[in-house]
Design a protein around this motif. Structure first.
Motif, PDB file in Angstrom:
ATOM      1  N   PHE A 182       0.808  -1.220   0.000  1.00 14.75           N
ATOM      2  CA  PHE A 182       0.000   0.000   0.000  1.00 14.75           C
ATOM      3  C   PHE A 182       0.841   1.271   0.000  1.00 14.75           C
ATOM      4  N   SER A 183       2.121   1.126  -0.277  1.00 14.84           N
ATOM      5  CA  SER A 183       2.997   2.268  -0.534  1.00 14.84           C
ATOM      6  C   SER A 183       3.332   2.289  -2.015  1.00 14.84           C
ATOM      7  N   PRO A 184       3.560   3.468  -2.597  1.00 21.83           N
ATOM      8  CA  PRO A 184       3.985   3.501  -4.003  1.00 21.83           C
ATOM      9  C   PRO A 184       5.397   2.957  -4.142  1.00 21.83           C
ATOM     10  N   SER A 185       5.731   2.494  -5.331  1.00 20.54           N
ATOM     11  CA  SER A 185       7.119   2.108  -5.583  1.00 20.54           C
ATOM     12  C   SER A 185       7.994   3.357  -5.546  1.00 20.54           C
ATOM     13  N   GLN A 186       9.289   3.164  -5.338  1.00 21.89           N
ATOM     14  CA  GLN A 186      10.202   4.301  -5.310  1.00 21.89           C
ATOM     15  C   GLN A 186      10.151   5.057  -6.636  1.00 21.89           C
ATOM     16  N   GLU A 187      10.080   4.324  -7.741  1.00 23.04           N
ATOM     17  CA  GLU A 187      10.027   4.955  -9.060  1.00 23.04           C
ATOM     18  C   GLU A 187       8.774   5.816  -9.212  1.00 23.04           C
ATOM     19  N   ASP A 188       7.628   5.280  -8.805  1.00 23.05           N
ATOM     20  CA  ASP A 188       6.382   6.038  -8.924  1.00 23.05           C
ATOM     21  C   ASP A 188       6.379   7.251  -8.005  1.00 23.05           C
ATOM     22  N   TYR A 189       6.914   7.074  -6.793  1.00 26.39           N
ATOM     23  CA  TYR A 189       6.963   8.198  -5.858  1.00 26.39           C
ATOM     24  C   TYR A 189       7.846   9.323  -6.402  1.00 26.39           C
ATOM     25  N   ASP A 190       9.029   8.962  -6.884  1.00 26.94           N
ATOM     26  CA  ASP A 190       9.925   9.977  -7.449  1.00 26.94           C
ATOM     27  C   ASP A 190       9.263  10.693  -8.624  1.00 26.94           C
ATOM     28  N   HIS A 191       8.609   9.928  -9.477  1.00 27.36           N
ATOM     29  CA  HIS A 191       7.976  10.519 -10.652  1.00 27.36           C
ATOM     30  C   HIS A 191       6.850  11.468 -10.249  1.00 27.36           C
ATOM     31  N   ALA A 192       6.080  11.093  -9.244  1.00 29.49           N
ATOM     32  CA  ALA A 192       5.001  11.965  -8.781  1.00 29.49           C
ATOM     33  C   ALA A 192       5.548  13.284  -8.246  1.00 29.49           C
ATOM     34  N   GLU A 193       6.602  13.214  -7.473  1.00 31.99           N
ATOM     35  CA  GLU A 193       7.198  14.448  -6.935  1.00 31.99           C
ATOM     36  C   GLU A 193       7.767  15.310  -8.053  1.00 31.99           C
ATOM     37  N   MET A 244       8.689   7.956   2.801  1.00 32.62           N
ATOM     38  CA  MET A 244       9.644   7.741   1.718  1.00 32.62           C
ATOM     39  C   MET A 244      10.453   9.007   1.442  1.00 32.62           C
ATOM     40  N   SER A 245      11.661   8.815   0.934  1.00 31.75           N
ATOM     41  CA  SER A 245      12.543   9.933   0.573  1.00 31.75           C
ATOM     42  C   SER A 245      12.774   9.928  -0.931  1.00 31.75           C
ATOM     43  N   ARG A 246      12.887  11.104  -1.495  1.00 31.93           N
ATOM     44  CA  ARG A 246      13.111  11.229  -2.933  1.00 31.93           C
ATOM     45  C   ARG A 246      14.533  10.834  -3.298  1.00 31.93           C
ATOM     46  N   THR A 247      14.658  10.268  -4.495  1.00 26.56           N
ATOM     47  CA  THR A 247      15.977   9.942  -5.009  1.00 26.56           C
ATOM     48  C   THR A 247      16.285  10.705  -6.293  1.00 26.56           C
ATOM     49  N   SER A 248      15.419  11.649  -6.657  1.00 24.57           N
ATOM     50  CA  SER A 248      15.643  12.480  -7.845  1.00 24.57           C
ATOM     51  C   SER A 248      15.169  13.892  -7.561  1.00 24.57           C
TER      52      SER A 248
END
Length: 325
Positions: free
Chosen positions: A256-267, A314-318
């Motif tokens: 129920f958390s977004p993937s890291q890729e999806d989270y980064d893309h959303a930000e 979660m923390s951003r990677t981009s």
């Protein structure tokens, strides 16, 4: 007699993993405090034998007042209104531990008046005890056909409402579903037998700014089965799912958390859209982010994913880079 809290309440708390804990078991209550579940609900209903319910109320009060529930939403599931235990469950728990309680979960909700009755009782207790009126939320569990038919009215029944919870086991029994495995597809039906039920709950929840929570998966030694069932409701947009065993907590938090890729893309979408709609970015209504055109609809979709990622810590990677002129 409903009241508005003196200070705003976060009705949209993180609930990726909602851990069920028998209210009559002090050892389980203590262990639950150290597990990384977003929410813990201390159960006075199905997890407690009838002769243990009275003692469990006091055990729960002690656990709420003296335990360390840091970072967790604290919920107590009382018995449903068709029993003779409900009012005493609510009175004992809320009078005894109201300031250390976030929500009351009401099972087997069939109509809006059952939520109104709980709201009124909570308000009377809060006023009598000098607690903040309206702070304690309500979670409504839908477990039969009548509850599902009335789910819109249930969702709108009280400003205390926070979640609508699907109770699959009782629901399956109530509609005579041909299956003995809770959450699994019944044999002989080629499609998803739960799609309408889950979507009906989700629509009612979203129409009233509530969260939608999927119920338990009882095969606790079948992680792949849990993953499959949880992924189904997560894909639809549900906010979380019950966990019955510590091993299911990490699965729920992941699913129920977004993937890291999806989270980064959303930000990145949010940053890019904020820039391109500003004066410095040309005050554009839409713009290109790589090969993707983004606009206001993109921003709204990104807010959902980013919000889930932030709630999950979660923390951003981009990072968005302002394009060179």
């Amino acid at each position: 007699m409903t009241g508005t809290p003196a200070t705003p309440v976060n009705r949209l708390r993180p609930r990726r993993s909602c851990l069920a804990v028998p209210g009559s078991n002090p050892r389980f209550l203590e262990k639950a405090q150290g597990l990384p579940a977003d929410q813990v609900f201390l159960d006075l209903e199905d997890a407690c034998a009838p002769i243990a319910k009275e003692g469990a109320r006091h055990t729960i009060v002690d656990a709420l007042n003296n335990g360390d529930w840091t970072g967790k939403t604290r919920v107590v599931r009382v018995n449903d209104w068709t029993t003779h235990w409900t009012y005493r469950d609510v009175v004992t728990v809320v009078e005894g531990a109201g300031p250390n309680l976030d929500c009351i979960m009401l099972p087997k909700v069939q109509d809006a008046q059952q939520i109104v009755a709980l709201d009124l009782l909570l308000t009377q207790i809060e006023k009598t005890m000098g607690f903040e009126v309206g702070r304690i939320g309500i979670e409504a569990q839908i477990e039969n056909a009548k509850g599902l038919v009335n789910v819109d009215a249930i969702a709108a029944a009280s400003p205390r409402m926070e979640t609508i919870v699907f109770g699959p086991a009782d629901f399956m029994a109530s509609i005579n579903m041909k299956s003995l495995v809770v959450g699994e597809q019944p044999p002989g039906y080629g499609a998803d037998a739960y799609h309408y039920i889950l979507m009906r709950i989700l629509m009612a929840a979203r129409a009233h700014d509530l969260q939608a929570i999927d119920g338990p998966y009882l095969q606790i030694r079948n992680p792949e089965g849990y993953r499959e069932v949880a992924a189904r409701s997560a894909a639809l947009g549900f906010d979380g799912k019950w966990v019955l065993h510590p091993d299911q907590v990490a699965l729920a938090n992941e699913i129920f958390s977004p993937s890291q890729e999806d989270y980064d893309h959303a930000e990145l979408i949010l940053d890019a859209y904020a820039y391109y709609t500003s004066e410095a970015g040309g005050a554009k209504g839409s713009a290109m982010l790589g090969d993707e055109m983004i606009d206001e609809a993109s921003r709204k979709m990104a807010l959902v994913i980013a919000g889930k990622g932030r709630a999950a810590g979660m923390s951003r990677t981009s990072k968005f880079e302002i394009p060179e002129a």
